[in-house]
Design a protein around this motif. Sequence first.
Motif, PDB file in Angstrom:
ATOM      1  N   ALA A 122       6.542  16.540   5.915  1.00 27.94           N
ATOM      2  CA  ALA A 122       6.899  15.273   5.038  1.00 27.94           C
ATOM      3  C   ALA A 122       6.754  15.351   3.610  1.00 27.94           C
ATOM      4  N   GLY A 123       5.769  16.080   3.095  1.00 22.58           N
ATOM      5  CA  GLY A 123       5.556  15.991   1.660  1.00 22.58           C
ATOM      6  C   GLY A 123       6.716  17.044   0.992  1.00 22.58           C
ATOM      7  N   PHE A 124       6.999  17.872   1.588  1.00 24.59           N
ATOM      8  CA  PHE A 124       8.051  18.832   1.207  1.00 24.59           C
ATOM      9  C   PHE A 124       9.370  18.634   1.342  1.00 24.59           C
ATOM     10  N   LEU A 125       9.767  17.649   2.714  1.00 24.51           N
ATOM     11  CA  LEU A 125      11.177  17.472   2.960  1.00 24.51           C
ATOM     12  C   LEU A 125      11.613  16.021   2.795  1.00 24.51           C
ATOM     13  N   GLY A 126      10.424  15.045   2.653  1.00 19.08           N
ATOM     14  CA  GLY A 126      10.729  13.572   2.681  1.00 19.08           C
ATOM     15  C   GLY A 126      10.305  13.220   4.370  1.00 19.08           C
ATOM     16  N   GLU A 127       9.760  12.098   4.461  1.00 19.75           N
ATOM     17  CA  GLU A 127       9.737  11.598   5.751  1.00 19.75           C
ATOM     18  C   GLU A 127      10.672  11.600   6.538  1.00 19.75           C
ATOM     19  N   LYS A 128      11.797  10.896   6.231  1.00 15.43           N
ATOM     20  CA  LYS A 128      13.008  10.922   7.180  1.00 15.43           C
ATOM     21  C   LYS A 128      13.526  12.001   7.678  1.00 15.43           C
ATOM     22  N   GLU A 129      13.615  13.033   6.559  1.00 17.80           N
ATOM     23  CA  GLU A 129      14.150  14.489   6.875  1.00 17.80           C
ATOM     24  C   GLU A 129      13.049  15.054   7.786  1.00 17.80           C
ATOM     25  N   ALA A 130      11.866  14.956   7.412  1.00 23.17           N
ATOM     26  CA  ALA A 130      10.943  15.817   8.271  1.00 23.17           C
ATOM     27  C   ALA A 130      10.902  15.534   9.682  1.00 23.17           C
ATOM     28  N   ALA A 131      11.049  13.961   9.944  1.00 20.52           N
ATOM     29  CA  ALA A 131      10.976  13.573  11.173  1.00 20.52           C
ATOM     30  C   ALA A 131      12.263  14.024  11.978  1.00 20.52           C
ATOM     31  N   THR A 132      13.518  14.147  11.450  1.00 17.16           N
ATOM     32  CA  THR A 132      14.696  14.447  11.895  1.00 17.16           C
ATOM     33  C   THR A 132      14.459  15.906  12.174  1.00 17.16           C
ATOM     34  N   PHE A 133      14.153  16.733  11.300  1.00 19.44           N
ATOM     35  CA  PHE A 133      13.911  18.252  11.452  1.00 19.44           C
ATOM     36  C   PHE A 133      12.836  18.537  12.619  1.00 19.44           C
ATOM     37  N   ALA A 134      11.768  17.792  12.575  1.00 23.10           N
ATOM     38  CA  ALA A 134      10.612  18.209  13.614  1.00 23.10           C
ATOM     39  C   ALA A 134      11.292  17.746  15.032  1.00 23.10           C
ATOM     40  N   MET A 157       1.019  -1.103  -0.031  1.00 27.52           N
ATOM     41  CA  MET A 157       0.034   0.152  -0.002  1.00 27.52           C
ATOM     42  C   MET A 157       0.773   1.401  -0.044  1.00 27.52           C
ATOM     43  N   PRO A 158       0.759   2.192  -0.856  1.00 31.93           N
ATOM     44  CA  PRO A 158       1.498   3.283  -0.868  1.00 31.93           C
ATOM     45  C   PRO A 158       1.369   4.145   0.123  1.00 31.93           C
ATOM     46  N   SER A 159       2.505   4.881   0.551  1.00 30.44           N
ATOM     47  CA  SER A 159       2.073   5.797   1.845  1.00 30.44           C
ATOM     48  C   SER A 159       1.575   7.145   1.387  1.00 30.44           C
ATOM     49  N   ILE A 160       0.889   7.773   2.388  1.00 30.91           N
ATOM     50  CA  ILE A 160       0.289   9.061   2.175  1.00 30.91           C
ATOM     51  C   ILE A 160       1.380  10.283   2.327  1.00 30.91           C
ATOM     52  N   LYS A 161       1.229  10.909   1.210  1.00 34.66           N
ATOM     53  CA  LYS A 161       2.406  11.986   1.202  1.00 34.66           C
ATOM     54  C   LYS A 161       1.807  13.437   0.932  1.00 34.66           C
ATOM     55  N   GLY A 162       2.291  14.295   1.432  1.00 32.77           N
ATOM     56  CA  GLY A 162       1.995  15.823   1.187  1.00 32.77           C
ATOM     57  C   GLY A 162       0.711  16.387   1.904  1.00 32.77           C
ATOM     58  N   THR A 163       0.707  17.473   2.219  1.00 28.28           N
ATOM     59  CA  THR A 163      -0.360  18.169   3.197  1.00 28.28           C
ATOM     60  C   THR A 163      -1.777  17.825   2.473  1.00 28.28           C
ATOM     61  N   ALA A 164      -1.951  17.801   1.312  1.00 28.84           N
ATOM     62  CA  ALA A 164      -3.163  17.558   0.645  1.00 28.84           C
ATOM     63  C   ALA A 164      -3.732  16.201   0.903  1.00 28.84           C
TER      64      ALA A 164
END
Length: 151
Positions: free
Chosen positions: A105-117, A1-8
Amino acid sequence: MPSIKGTASITSTHALQKQLRSTNFPANFVQKVNIAKVHRAVLTHWIEQRVEQILGFEDEIVSSTAVHLFLPEDMMAAEGGGEGGEGGTADYWDVDPRRAQLDLAGFLGEKEAATFASELWTMMLDAQASPSGIPKVLVERKKEEMRRQRE
């Protein structure tokens, strides 16, 4: 199942709840941050630099999105004691780092968004405990930079 990406993708309540349940977040995300106690300009500058570092180029839209997710301006206006905003009536606001991470996550990627947050929330928790509202790690970094300039 594809992961959900982006704010939309997470604008529906069902999809958001599913993402919140299925994503592992740092333990410190349960702690609240008193936005009035953090130095907004310093953290905004760090956010802009970090987003540029992650993306490899300057992106004002992503930077401002990150700033508004973690340091919302309308909440900062309440601290000024304007209409209806008595000083001290609302010290903690509902800035949800989990939701902010998913939105980025939609802008930075899931891993990068997690690290950033995670980095940012840790700094915000540290900043609210500091009398200056600036995280210790940023103060130490600036001191080191100034030492190097003197040499």
